[in-house]
Design a protein around this motif. Sequence first.
Motif, PDB file in Angstrom:
ATOM      1  N   SER A 107      41.130  40.562  50.057  1.00 29.31           N
ATOM      2  CA  SER A 107      41.651  39.363  50.720  1.00 29.31           C
ATOM      3  C   SER A 107      41.546  39.449  52.227  1.00 29.31           C
ATOM      4  CB  SER A 107      43.109  39.145  50.310  1.00 29.31           C
ATOM      5  OG  SER A 107      43.899  40.279  50.688  1.00 29.31           O
TER       6      SER A 107
ATOM      7  N   ILE B 148      32.855  34.884  42.470  1.00 32.25           N
ATOM      8  CA  ILE B 148      34.247  35.260  42.171  1.00 32.25           C
ATOM      9  C   ILE B 148      34.449  35.189  40.658  1.00 32.25           C
ATOM     10  CG2 ILE B 148      36.669  34.741  42.634  1.00 32.25           C
ATOM     11  CD1 ILE B 148      35.804  33.296  45.133  1.00 32.25           C
ATOM     12  N   THR B 149      35.093  36.233  40.141  1.00 31.54           N
ATOM     13  CA  THR B 149      35.495  36.182  38.721  1.00 31.54           C
ATOM     14  C   THR B 149      36.666  35.210  38.584  1.00 31.54           C
ATOM     15  OG1 THR B 149      36.891  38.105  39.105  1.00 31.54           O
ATOM     16  CG2 THR B 149      34.692  38.518  38.259  1.00 31.54           C
ATOM     17  N   THR B 150      36.891  34.702  37.363  1.00 30.88           N
ATOM     18  CA  THR B 150      37.906  33.648  37.149  1.00 30.88           C
ATOM     19  C   THR B 150      39.307  34.234  37.157  1.00 30.88           C
ATOM     20  OG1 THR B 150      37.698  33.898  34.772  1.00 30.88           O
ATOM     21  CG2 THR B 150      36.268  32.281  35.833  1.00 30.88           C
ATOM     22  N   VAL B 151      40.315  33.332  37.301  1.00 32.76           N
ATOM     23  CA  VAL B 151      41.743  33.719  37.348  1.00 32.76           C
ATOM     24  C   VAL B 151      42.243  33.902  35.923  1.00 32.76           C
ATOM     25  CG1 VAL B 151      44.011  33.018  38.172  1.00 32.76           C
ATOM     26  CG2 VAL B 151      41.973  32.391  39.450  1.00 32.76           C
ATOM     27  N   ASP B 152      43.180  34.839  35.795  1.00 37.46           N
ATOM     28  CA  ASP B 152      43.813  35.087  34.487  1.00 37.46           C
ATOM     29  C   ASP B 152      44.563  33.826  34.051  1.00 37.46           C
ATOM     30  OD1 ASP B 152      45.240  35.911  32.309  1.00 37.46           O
ATOM     31  OD2 ASP B 152      45.749  37.871  33.166  1.00 37.46           O
TER      32      ASP B 152
ATOM     33  N   PHE C 153      39.441  40.809  37.683  1.00 37.93           N
ATOM     34  CA  PHE C 153      39.611  39.352  37.618  1.00 37.93           C
ATOM     35  C   PHE C 153      39.973  38.819  39.004  1.00 37.93           C
ATOM     36  CE2 PHE C 153      43.860  41.002  36.883  1.00 37.93           C
ATOM     37  CZ  PHE C 153      44.650  40.180  37.665  1.00 37.93           C
ATOM     38  N   SER C 154      39.626  37.534  39.225  1.00 37.09           N
ATOM     39  CA  SER C 154      39.938  36.820  40.479  1.00 37.09           C
ATOM     40  C   SER C 154      39.529  37.645  41.693  1.00 37.09           C
ATOM     41  CB  SER C 154      41.436  36.494  40.531  1.00 37.09           C
ATOM     42  OG  SER C 154      41.694  35.664  41.657  1.00 37.09           O
ATOM     43  N   THR C 155      38.337  38.195  41.654  1.00 35.62           N
ATOM     44  CA  THR C 155      37.858  39.054  42.754  1.00 35.62           C
ATOM     45  C   THR C 155      36.493  38.549  43.213  1.00 35.62           C
ATOM     46  OG1 THR C 155      39.018  40.968  41.870  1.00 35.62           O
ATOM     47  CG2 THR C 155      37.231  41.406  43.446  1.00 35.62           C
ATOM     48  N   ARG C 156      36.331  38.513  44.556  1.00 34.63           N
ATOM     49  CA  ARG C 156      35.037  38.122  45.127  1.00 34.63           C
ATOM     50  C   ARG C 156      34.150  39.359  45.182  1.00 34.63           C
ATOM     51  NH1 ARG C 156      32.793  34.116  48.178  1.00 34.63           N
ATOM     52  NH2 ARG C 156      34.746  32.969  48.184  1.00 34.63           N
TER      53      ARG C 156
ATOM     54  N   LEU D 198      36.631  36.180  33.184  1.00 37.41           N
ATOM     55  CA  LEU D 198      37.731  36.953  33.758  1.00 37.41           C
ATOM     56  C   LEU D 198      37.250  38.294  34.279  1.00 37.41           C
ATOM     57  CD1 LEU D 198      40.827  36.909  34.138  1.00 37.41           C
ATOM     58  CD2 LEU D 198      41.021  38.097  31.941  1.00 37.41           C
TER      59      LEU D 198
END
Length: 1180
Positions: A975, A1026-1030, A1001-1004, A946
């Motif tokens: 984005s 990319i980090t994982t989604v919460d 989190f969820s970021t490239r 995350l």
Amino acid sequence: MQLKIMPKKKHFSAGRVPLILFLCQMISALDVPLDSKLLGDLVQPPTITQQSPKDYIIDPRENIVIQCEAKGKPPPSFSWTRNGTHFDIDKDPLVTMKPGSGTLVINIMSEGKAETYEGVYQCTARNERGAAISNNIVVRPSRSPLWTKERLEPITLRNGQSLVLPCRPPIGLPPAIIFWMDNSFQRLPQSERVSQGLNGDLYFSNVLPEDTREDYICYARFNHTQTIQQKQPISLKVISAKPSKERPPTFLTPEGNESLKEELRGNVLSLECIAEGLPTPIIYWIKEDGTLPVNRTFYQNFKKTLQITQVSEADSGNYQCIAKNTLGAVHHTISVTVKAAPYWISAPQNLVLSPGENGTLICRANGNPKPRIGWLTNGVPVEIAPDDPSRKIDGDTIIFSNVQERSSAVYQCNASNEYGYLLANAFVNVLAEPPRILTSANILYQVIANRPALLDCAFFGSPLPTIEWFKGTKGSALHEDIYVLHDNGTLEIPVAQKDSTGTYTCVARNKLGMAKNEVHLEIKDPTRIIKQPEYAVVQRGSKVSFECKVKHDNTLIPTIMWLKDNGELPNDERFSVDKDHLVVTDVSDDDGGMYTCAANTTLDSVSASAVLRVVAPTPTPAPVYDVPNPPFDLELTNQLDKSVQLTWTPGDDNNSPITKFIIEYEDAMHEAGIWHHQAEVSGTQTTAQLTLSPYVNYSFRVMAENSIGRSVPSEASEQYLTKAAEPDQNPMTVEGLGTEPDNLVITWKPLNGFESNGPGLQYKVSWRQKDGDDEWTSVVVANVSKYIVSGTPTFVPYLIKVQALNDVGFAPEPAAVMGHSGEDLPMVAPGNVRVNVVNSTLAEVHWDPVPLKSVRGHLQGYRIYYWKAQSSSKRNRRHIEKKILTFQGNKTHGMLPGLQPYSHYVLNVRVVNGKGEGPASTDRGFHTPEGVPSAPSSLKIVNPTLDSLTLEWDPPSHPNGVLTEYTLRYQPINSTHELGPLVDLKIPANKTRWTLNHLNFSTRYKFYFYAQTSVGSGSQITEEAITTVDEAMASRQVDIATQGWFIGLMCAVALLILILLIVCFIRRNKGGKYPVKEKEDAHADPEIQPMKEDDGTFGEYSDAEDHKPLKKGSRTPSDRTVKKEDSDDSLVDYGEGVNGQFNEDGSFIGQYSGKKEKEPAEGNESSEAPSPVNAMNSFV
């Protein structure tokens, strides 16, 4: 007495002999020749020969080169001042002076700024005889500043009103070139109504509705830096209401009824009047109390600008411009005053004097206002210079009396006023030299009788020598009763006769000595045409002949050339030249004209002409054209040992005149059945005298040729066997080259049977050592073209001869050629091998050459074997790869490129000859220093969580030294693919894994990773992750595709669409049109975009994975790079080059830089636009 060079009288050259004319008497100056062969021991003060301009604008992107070249004897040394003080170039590592020159090179491309070296520079060239100085060279870097930002309000006018659109470009160096264009980079049309002023503003005498537009853009082009700046677009709206009332003219510029204009002499005077009014006024120009100069007056900008080139004080006065239309006229008077920077009336000239003589230096200049004259000696004002008793200064003149060698110096005259200055160097060189004759001895002059003869005697001496000429060995001095004695030493015989032939002696004397020189004169008879071509009238299709006989001097060889209408003869086989005749066959109408016979020798030329008129022939039945019938009745007469006369009777020419006959022969003894070309003769001849070779059994045949083609051969003549004789020639291509260390192989090209001249052809082969006293050794061989001499010393030069002989005798004695016995391998290895490591990839190797005797063959060069040393364990596992470099010739050093940094190398050197390599030198090892590493071998991102990512990598495959650390730089990507702030992180060199925590989190993220040594940073490798989604947020999202109500809704929609399609199909089959179709047929929807052909997608939307709509025309690249959006008023989309340019008329040409990926490092703002891209994008 002053030593001068008087001007040489104009005369024609006496011949083609090149003359070295150092004319040593001039009215104003003597430049002592620096030819080492003639005057090598003469000294001369320095003279500046080349320098940079006074106002020197440099390109700040390139190295600065300030020129200063000078000549003198001895060669001068150079020094510089900057802003009036000594400029010590040794203290500035960026400044160097070219060897043997005073030119400065300032290396600002590696480091430094051009502004640092802005200033006033002056060069001094000095030797033992004085010092010359250059102009003050003002060095300034060019500037192309940005446009001042401003807010421009839209302009609204009524039809017919006047308007001025201001440009006000930024002040650059040099000034910018102004032009107006629209957003499409098209030049705005100009006319008598709309035009651009000298200040760059755009003037409208009256506006029209078609002037309405939103993109009136003023551009400033700075040529020195190749940049273009753009002003913000100006919007103009013209209301198409009732037009304004017509009005008489008034001036938009200049203002008022009178104005003043000042211009400098020699410049272009530009006067401008722009008027407004309705209808559009017309401009006229007059000069009060005078007329406009005819050849120097030009009108520009629809006569709104008057230009006078090369303006002078006489162009001062009142100029009046008149603007007229149907309602009246208006006048404006411009009072012009022409000032003048200093200009030369008489610049000082160099003086060469002998001790005790007198002379003057005169410096006269004019200008407006009158310039001030100042004198310097050796670069120092005369007021503070050391006193010279032989010198007296009287205003613009320096008077020298009773000069001595210490009086030699370089004087500078400075003429200046408020508009500029002139600086001239002139030296005074005091020399005591006996006479010298500079013309080459024993020159032969050849002159045509009754023409002038000019015999040159260029001389030098100080004091000025007197010149006398003598003819013959005991003749008296020649006087000017029948001769002309020129001041430059040349003797002129105005009308040379046959009795003028002979030897002439030139004698030069002064108080220090005497010199003399002899030349020779030959008088030749003139070339004359004793039989001229005559006027001719011939029928079309017939033949015509012009005759031209020439008489000439027996010692001259004339060249006869025929011309048609003063040009070359047509490249046509119908035209043939034979001795004294020009023959034209099958004459056509185009052949009519004037034909000229020109006879040329090396000394004279004559010509004579005649006219050919072509008339229509008497009508006859159409002839049948064909190749000629073959000749017949061949007969051999006058049969001699080496010649025979062949006679024949021509066959019918079949209505096309025979142009030539071709004679061939067969040698029945040596080459039976094979016919060879013997000779060609004119189509008017039926007899030929043929040259024959000995011991050949000849038979002949003849063919006739016309414009249609060549006849079949005639029957062969009787055979004729010539007597045998000794050979006329020896074998060609004789060579001697050993194939083994103890032999000499002698080869030659053998004679063929035709060349043998008799039976029993053999070859006498002779040889001996070139450097010994041995007698010739000979052997006679037959039917071979090679002989091997054994038992020779290794690689010894031999003299070789091959002579042909037969049963009758020997050929002429042949010339000896040189060969060598065989080579052997070299005996000695190069010694004293030394290695100089230049940098981490380059080394220089030096060695001592081997003795030439030890080479034992032709030295081809030296060969270096080098390889990278390895440890014993690696050496056992892999074969050592050795590299070889060969250096041609007797080199003693060479460069080894492409080495690997931080490595140990071993090398040896060997000498090479034609046989092979000699022994190797002792191995020599060396180390290359560290370099920058290659990129890490791999970079992977594993275990994404995350808020963390783990990076794993492999070290660089080529560390090129000891790794000190790794550098990791990373930044987020949002984005919209914009890059976020950059984070730098240093990692120890022994790590191959690193975890980044506290990420979003969820970021490239984009990563840049590279290694470093003590030398610097290596190439980087990049990666994205990319980090994982919460998980909590993900669990709250419901997949509606699995909900029952959603499935039912989608089924209902599908059913309705199916029913609608069935109804449409039924109505279509009945021929009816539904309302939507009728609307579509009546009005095509402009919003419907066609499918693009290149990728199959629609113009409005992208087919990218995220399914987000993009702006029309934009694409997101597959490599996820981020690019700047397009701009309507930018030049970015018009190419990829960086050198955007405009034509002289301002129209856009060239290409500009495309968008580049945004660099991770932050940029710095600049006050100047380095390219047109920046200049245009700055207003988006």
